[in-house]
Design an enzyme around this catalytic site. Structure first.
Site, PDB file in Angstrom:
ATOM      1  N   GLY A 119       0.831  -1.210   0.000  1.00  0.00           N
ATOM      2  CA  GLY A 119       0.000   0.000   0.000  1.00  0.00           C
ATOM      3  C   GLY A 119       0.859   1.249   0.000  1.00  0.00           C
ATOM      4  O   GLY A 119       0.441   2.312   0.472  1.00  0.00           O
ATOM      5  N   GLY A 120       2.064   1.136  -0.550  1.00  0.00           N
ATOM      6  CA  GLY A 120       3.042   2.229  -0.510  1.00  0.00           C
ATOM      7  C   GLY A 120       2.688   3.424  -1.370  1.00  0.00           C
ATOM      8  O   GLY A 120       3.324   4.476  -1.260  1.00  0.00           O
ATOM      9  N   GLY A 161      -0.468   4.718  -1.390  1.00  0.00           N
ATOM     10  CA  GLY A 161      -1.689   5.337  -0.862  1.00  0.00           C
ATOM     11  C   GLY A 161      -1.398   6.535   0.029  1.00  0.00           C
ATOM     12  O   GLY A 161      -0.259   7.012   0.114  1.00  0.00           O
ATOM     13  N   TYR A 193     -15.400  -4.574   6.482  1.00  0.00           N
ATOM     14  CA  TYR A 193     -14.054  -4.012   6.721  1.00  0.00           C
ATOM     15  C   TYR A 193     -13.614  -4.309   8.154  1.00  0.00           C
ATOM     16  O   TYR A 193     -12.475  -4.712   8.408  1.00  0.00           O
ATOM     17  CB  TYR A 193     -14.153  -2.508   6.477  1.00  0.00           C
ATOM     18  CG  TYR A 193     -12.907  -1.695   6.714  1.00  0.00           C
ATOM     19  CD1 TYR A 193     -11.887  -1.629   5.766  1.00  0.00           C
ATOM     20  CD2 TYR A 193     -12.773  -0.915   7.867  1.00  0.00           C
ATOM     21  CE1 TYR A 193     -10.758  -0.833   5.969  1.00  0.00           C
ATOM     22  CE2 TYR A 193     -11.657  -0.119   8.079  1.00  0.00           C
ATOM     23  CZ  TYR A 193     -10.644  -0.080   7.131  1.00  0.00           C
ATOM     24  OH  TYR A 193      -9.540   0.718   7.340  1.00  0.00           O
ATOM     25  N   CYS A 206      -6.574   6.577  14.070  1.00  0.00           N
ATOM     26  CA  CYS A 206      -7.885   7.213  13.924  1.00  0.00           C
ATOM     27  C   CYS A 206      -8.000   7.667  12.463  1.00  0.00           C
ATOM     28  O   CYS A 206      -7.226   7.233  11.618  1.00  0.00           O
ATOM     29  CB  CYS A 206      -8.032   8.369  14.910  1.00  0.00           C
ATOM     30  SG  CYS A 206      -6.755   9.631  14.734  1.00  0.00           S
ATOM     31  N   ARG A 261     -15.003  13.393  15.644  1.00  0.00           N
ATOM     32  CA  ARG A 261     -13.937  12.534  15.132  1.00  0.00           C
ATOM     33  C   ARG A 261     -12.563  13.031  15.574  1.00  0.00           C
ATOM     34  O   ARG A 261     -12.360  14.230  15.753  1.00  0.00           O
ATOM     35  CB  ARG A 261     -13.942  12.504  13.590  1.00  0.00           C
ATOM     36  CG  ARG A 261     -15.167  11.869  12.947  1.00  0.00           C
ATOM     37  CD  ARG A 261     -15.198  10.349  13.147  1.00  0.00           C
ATOM     38  NE  ARG A 261     -16.356   9.739  12.504  1.00  0.00           N
ATOM     39  CZ  ARG A 261     -17.529   9.475  13.107  1.00  0.00           C
ATOM     40  NH1 ARG A 261     -17.703   9.793  14.375  1.00  0.00           N
ATOM     41  NH2 ARG A 261     -18.513   8.902  12.450  1.00  0.00           N
ATOM     42  N   ASP A 283     -25.248   9.955   9.167  1.00  0.00           N
ATOM     43  CA  ASP A 283     -24.179  10.521  10.004  1.00  0.00           C
ATOM     44  C   ASP A 283     -23.092   9.490  10.329  1.00  0.00           C
ATOM     45  O   ASP A 283     -21.979   9.861  10.683  1.00  0.00           O
ATOM     46  CB  ASP A 283     -24.763  11.002  11.349  1.00  0.00           C
ATOM     47  CG  ASP A 283     -25.066  12.499  11.321  1.00  0.00           C
ATOM     48  OD1 ASP A 283     -24.572  13.194  10.415  1.00  0.00           O
ATOM     49  OD2 ASP A 283     -25.797  12.954  12.226  1.00  0.00           O
TER      50      ASP A 283
HETATM   51  P1  NDP Z   1      -5.353   4.277   0.312  1.00  0.00           P
HETATM   52  O1  NDP Z   1      -6.694   3.909  -0.222  1.00  0.00           O
HETATM   53  O2  NDP Z   1      -4.865   5.657   0.147  1.00  0.00           O
HETATM   54  O3  NDP Z   1      -4.256   3.310  -0.312  1.00  0.00           O
HETATM   55  C1  NDP Z   1      -4.501   1.947  -0.368  1.00  0.00           C
HETATM   56  C2  NDP Z   1      -3.234   1.301  -0.791  1.00  0.00           C
HETATM   57  O4  NDP Z   1      -3.445  -0.109  -0.864  1.00  0.00           O
HETATM   58  C3  NDP Z   1      -2.754   1.748  -2.179  1.00  0.00           C
HETATM   59  O5  NDP Z   1      -1.351   1.783  -2.183  1.00  0.00           O
HETATM   60  C4  NDP Z   1      -3.262   0.625  -3.075  1.00  0.00           C
HETATM   61  O6  NDP Z   1      -2.484   0.474  -4.262  1.00  0.00           O
HETATM   62  C5  NDP Z   1      -3.079  -0.556  -2.150  1.00  0.00           C
HETATM   63  N1  NDP Z   1      -3.927  -1.679  -2.502  1.00  0.00           N
HETATM   64  C6  NDP Z   1      -5.284  -1.723  -2.503  1.00  0.00           C
HETATM   65  N2  NDP Z   1      -5.694  -2.937  -2.930  1.00  0.00           N
HETATM   66  C7  NDP Z   1      -4.575  -3.653  -3.192  1.00  0.00           C
HETATM   67  C8  NDP Z   1      -4.343  -4.960  -3.677  1.00  0.00           C
HETATM   68  N3  NDP Z   1      -5.350  -5.802  -3.971  1.00  0.00           N
HETATM   69  N4  NDP Z   1      -3.063  -5.372  -3.855  1.00  0.00           N
HETATM   70  C9  NDP Z   1      -2.034  -4.535  -3.567  1.00  0.00           C
HETATM   71  N5  NDP Z   1      -2.176  -3.298  -3.105  1.00  0.00           N
HETATM   72  C10 NDP Z   1      -3.450  -2.858  -2.927  1.00  0.00           C
HETATM   73  O7  NDP Z   1      -5.345   3.822   1.834  1.00  0.00           O
HETATM   74  P2  NDP Z   1      -4.745   4.558   3.105  1.00  0.00           P
HETATM   75  O8  NDP Z   1      -3.342   4.949   2.838  1.00  0.00           O
HETATM   76  O9  NDP Z   1      -5.741   5.547   3.549  1.00  0.00           O
HETATM   77  O10 NDP Z   1      -4.767   3.372   4.171  1.00  0.00           O
HETATM   78  C11 NDP Z   1      -3.609   2.637   4.524  1.00  0.00           C
HETATM   79  C12 NDP Z   1      -3.980   1.699   5.654  1.00  0.00           C
HETATM   80  O11 NDP Z   1      -4.430   2.469   6.760  1.00  0.00           O
HETATM   81  C13 NDP Z   1      -5.097   0.731   5.320  1.00  0.00           C
HETATM   82  O12 NDP Z   1      -4.798  -0.537   5.848  1.00  0.00           O
HETATM   83  C14 NDP Z   1      -6.307   1.329   6.002  1.00  0.00           C
HETATM   84  O13 NDP Z   1      -7.235   0.335   6.339  1.00  0.00           O
HETATM   85  C15 NDP Z   1      -5.690   1.958   7.211  1.00  0.00           C
HETATM   86  N6  NDP Z   1      -6.425   3.066   7.797  1.00  0.00           N
HETATM   87  C16 NDP Z   1      -6.748   4.168   7.033  1.00  0.00           C
HETATM   88  C17 NDP Z   1      -7.447   5.209   7.605  1.00  0.00           C
HETATM   89  C18 NDP Z   1      -7.823   6.425   6.819  1.00  0.00           C
HETATM   90  O14 NDP Z   1      -8.502   7.291   7.378  1.00  0.00           O
HETATM   91  N7  NDP Z   1      -7.416   6.558   5.567  1.00  0.00           N
HETATM   92  C19 NDP Z   1      -7.858   5.164   9.028  1.00  0.00           C
HETATM   93  C20 NDP Z   1      -7.404   4.009   9.736  1.00  0.00           C
HETATM   94  C21 NDP Z   1      -6.735   2.996   9.125  1.00  0.00           C
HETATM   95  P3  NDP Z   1      -2.845   1.350  -5.619  1.00  0.00           P
HETATM   96  O15 NDP Z   1      -2.389   2.743  -5.336  1.00  0.00           O
HETATM   97  O16 NDP Z   1      -2.044   0.707  -6.677  1.00  0.00           O
HETATM   98  O17 NDP Z   1      -4.324   1.220  -5.797  1.00  0.00           O
END
Ligand code: NDP
Length: 320
Positions: free
Chosen positions: A10-11, A13, A138, A166, A214, A276
């Protein structure tokens, strides 16, 4: 000491990009960092997961990859969130185990806690009752990471742990209408409202009553905490990574700060026909504070300003 190879799933994201940013200045000499996206491997597929690990031979894994979405996306796709995340998590954890990964830090969320609970929630309460029905898929998939970590520890002595952030926000967030979280959704719609009408007659609609409370953590603060957990936190038990309880804000507070950051001249109204979600999910960061009493979180208003600035400057390449 042998070199550490740290694979961040998830690098690409929101959180992954923030860790990339912090690693630029805080990387240690014996560390090699690999940031993988779904283009490098679909982690819901076991063969692709194994190939990714064979390519990089990680010694440590920060496991962020997940199917992630806001309230409305979760409500309509609970089964998909459950199955996709169970597959991703099992593939990453079991492949880590089979290839001798020393430490895995996975990611839970404060929104997976029991719906009916006392506040503040803490790390001991994760499994104490059903989650809110809006995101049960989830939530149960995430809760299973903690169960699985305990299994690897009990049966094989592994140090696979998890953190519980959070709500996260910041640059590189997901701003898609159908799947974004509350802050990026507000930022995108505010931007579009102003593009249509930049006058004092403009009306901006906040979904819901604006009353839910929140805790929001800036992605760059969370990234710093992830590095600390990877290097210093050696328990299998989850740890909440949240701002302090006193920093909790209402959706209405957040909407007003976003309006201010955009210099919005019009009116905000509240569309109470929209859901909500949970009224609040106040989390205690007491455990984190017992380790890092002096950690300074970026003030919320400043982090909102930075995120809005990033969105305006990167509107063409942002995830829309
Ligand atoms: P994003 O949606 O921004 O990013 C998700 C990441 O996961 C992307 O890098 C995506 O790759 C990758 N990904 C999704 N599906 C796959 C797959 N099938 N195979 C490989 N890679 C995959 O998520 P966040 O950065 O927001 O979240 C990161 C973590 O933090 C998650 O585990 C989330 O549950 C957790 N989290 C997030 C919160 C939030 O508010 N955002 C709150 C609490 C926890 P690509 O870019 O190629 O799609």
């Amino acid at each position: 000491m042998a070199n550490k190879v740290i694979l961040v799933t998830g690098g690409s994201g929101l959180v992954g990009k923030a860790i990339q940013e912090i690693v630029k200045t805080e990387k240690k000499a014996d560390e090699t960092w690999i940031f993988a996206s779904s283009k490098d491997a679909d982690l819901s597929n076991l063969d692709e997961t194994k190939a990714l690990f064979e390519k990089h031979h990680p010694t440590h894994v920060i496991h962020l990859a997940a199917m992630v979405g806001g309230l409305f996306h979760n409500m309509s796709h609970n089964l998909d969130f459950l199955r996709k995340n169970i597959h991703i998590n099992d593939n990453v954890l079991q492949t880590s185990f089979e290839t001798g990964v020393v430490k895995v830090v996975s990611c839970l969320s404060t929104c997976i806690f029991p719906d009916k609970t006392s506040y503040p929630i803490d790390e001991t309460m994760i499994h104490n009752g059903p989650p809110h029905p809006s995101n049960f898929g989830y939530s149960y998939a995430k809760r299973l990471i903690d169960i699985q970590n305990k299994g690897y520890h009990e049966q094989h002595g592994c140090c696979y742990t998890s953190v519980v952030p959070c709500n996260v926000f910041g640059p590189h967030d997901n701003f898609k209408v159908e799947s974004s979280h509350v802050l990026p959704a507000l930022i995108r719609r505010m931007h579009e409202t102003i593009q249509k009408d930049d006058s004092s007659n403009a009306v901006f609609s906040v979904y819901g009553s604006g009353k839910p409370l929140r805790q929001f953590i800036y992605s760059l603060d969370l990234a710093k905490l992830f590095l600390w957990v990877l290097r210093e936190y050696n328990s299998v038990e989850p740890i909440i990574l949240s701002v302090d309880e006193a920093d909790e804000v209402s959706i209405s507070d957040a909407a007003n700060l976003i309006a201010k950051a955009f210099e919005f001249k019009g009116q905000l109204n509240y569309d109470t026909s929209k859901a909500d979600g949970q009224y609040k999910k106040t989390a205690s960061n007491g455990k984190l504070r017992s380790f890092l009493p002096d950690f300074k979180f970026t003030p919320f208003s400043l982090a909102i300003q930075d995120t809005v600035k990033w969105f305006k400057e990167n509107h063409n390449t942002a995830r829309l």
